[in-house]
Design an enzyme around this catalytic site. Sequence first.
Site, PDB file in Angstrom:
ATOM      1  CG  HIS A 132      57.359 -36.794  61.119  1.00 18.22           C
ATOM      2  ND1 HIS A 132      57.041 -35.835  61.515  1.00 18.22           N
ATOM      3  CD2 HIS A 132      55.865 -37.679  60.457  1.00 18.22           C
ATOM      4  CE1 HIS A 132      55.805 -35.871  62.552  1.00 18.22           C
ATOM      5  NE2 HIS A 132      55.110 -36.575  61.613  1.00 18.22           N
ATOM      6  CB  CYS A 138      46.704 -57.316  48.000  1.00 18.41           C
ATOM      7  SG  CYS A 138      46.519 -56.968  49.316  1.00 18.41           S
TER       8      CYS A 138
END
Length: 734
Positions: free
Chosen positions: A348, A661
């Site tokens: 987080h 990608c």
Amino acid sequence: MAHADSIADPLGEVVRLVANEMVAEVCSIYLLRAGEVLELFATQGLNPSAVHRTRLRVGEGLVGDIAAHKRPLTLADAQAHAQFAYRPETGEEIYHSLAGVPIVRAGRVLGVLVVQNRTRRQYDDEEVETLQTIAMVLAELIAAGHFVSPNEVQQVDGLGLLPLRVDGVQLTPGVAIGRAVLHEPRIIIQKVVAEDVGQEAKRFEEAAHGVRADVDRMLEAHDMQSGEQREILETFRMFIDDRGWLERVREAVASGLTAEAAVQRAFDDVRARLGQSTDPYIRERLSDLQDLTNRVLMRLSGRGAADPAAMPDDMIIVARDMGPAELLDYDRTRLRGLVLEEGSALSHVAIVARALDIPVVGRAPDVLSRVEPGDPIVVDGDNAQVLVRPTEDVLQSIHDALDVRAARRRKYAALRDLPPVTRNQARVSLNMNAGLLIDMQHLEDTGADGVGLYRTEIPFMVRSEFPDVDAQTWLYSRVLDVADGRPVVFRTLDVGGDKVLPYVGAFGDENPAMGWRAIRIGLDRPAMLRRQLRALLQGANGRPLSVMFPMIAEVGELVSARRLLDLEVERARRRGLALPERLRVGVMFEVPALAWQLDSLLPHIDFVSVGTNDLLQFLYASDRGNARLAGRYDSLSPALLRLLHFVVEKARPAGVDLSVCGEMAGRPVEALALLAIGVRSLSMAPGAIGPVKAMVRSLDLDEATAFMTATLAQPDRPLRETLRLFAADHAIEI
């Protein structure tokens, strides 16, 4: 505690008291001395002459193991344990059972408290918790010098002014220079036993209420109104109201502990049970719980946040670990970087740091004990290293490198609005990769044509439960809103391997990269995949939508996945929902076997995107996470380039768009090779778009194509240096 200063042998009195109260025949205290040695300082039951004679290295014997792993240990037959180390001077051969706990203060081990019995006794959780509470008191008294002189206990070795380099892991890219601010919020608990239980319970409730109010104020900030950073803070806010945690603290207060000791005890209990877990979700929850514990303790102690005036203008925060709210406590205008002893790219605090655009290096071992407050420090997120107290010449070279970097950025910024067109007017599509809503801001910064890869699994991985259709719909709608008409390719859930959902858990595959992952999970759990497809259709709300299925190994897998998508399209049609203006379906080309199924595959798809990271490891049977194999197989090998050229030549006449990608797309030399074999669409990290665009605009594609065709027709040889020489001869910026 009250009489520690007036007792002639206070440690001896402690071991006698503990032995009597716990009906233990032995109680011993070992303290950590210089050189990482645990020395027997006091004992009741062992040979008294062993005091100050018996020593164990950290990690040696059962006592050393407790200190090394900072966790309790209980054994009914200690001598049968492989880690048991016999010391004849102690006379402990007659004792079988053992229970021990580390004496820890401020996250550092000061020693070990041990009890032993002759019988094969099974120590229960309550007895271990009692030892932990005693150890908590001992830690404060030892640190305060009540029992032994502070000089007798190992102190953190000062490193003077010596320069130091600490290697870690990149959590957020970038480079920053500043002054170290040590984030050590742990409160020293001065009083453990409550005098008034009712008053302590009231103090705890008031502190918890104050922490709730603090977090609510953070949520009201203007930059917290949307995005992952708000979602993370809201998850943290829910922690404060967790009934299990609240009840554990209340029960500890009711047992006679002060509010501070009860809060710390509740955290220590959870850490003892879960601290050894390698599950990233559990580690993240422990980090959040540590943040909450620190906040409540600060409230209880009456200690506020650090005085902003005392903080440097260029703060580099150094911490063992942090919760997201702790990072947001610091003045964001002065915050330059973050260094953590722990952490992961999806923690987080790392996600919030990315939103703040500051570099972060994690897993920097023992960095807190090696840095002093105010030390000059360089956080090099790009190279995953931290330079502490760099010399003047090193610091100057870093400043020079930053100046060059800034000049390069200004140059790339000037290219932002210029088209990625080669010198012979061939248009190349340059797109960016994204995985979080906060990444979408780079569309404007870089001038990317669109998002060539949106990794939908990352929002799933930072949540505590599977997001429902409404939550997913909101996210995909916001992504398309920010894209503002530019194309976005959504890759369906690609979990498994090294990407584990916290609410699903590890899958136990012996070879995770080639195990139960990506589309294999989606087809085996069709309800999960259908919910995501439903959310994508609803999020598009009539706008164009591109959906890509990962890890397709057989045409049948694509047909099955497309059938689920068709069912969701029909469901939306029946309900009168807006259907996408145009629905494009594609696959990730990662599994080499798909190359020999292209004739059957291409009629079913609108585009194919090459994932070179997985393709390279599958092509060479080379684990990309294995350090021993790093660099062994070059992405510019003729074998890989010939395979990609084969796919390009198949896709073009079929009218199927092809892009790359993987990481190859974002490196100018590799991008040059890809364009020369016929690729016209690349997707990369946002920071790579500027350098690749500069290469494209300096390139004559006809010359590069002719050179590559001739080179690949010759016997195999390394191409990287050959391409560099070609670029230098033709003034191509790489």
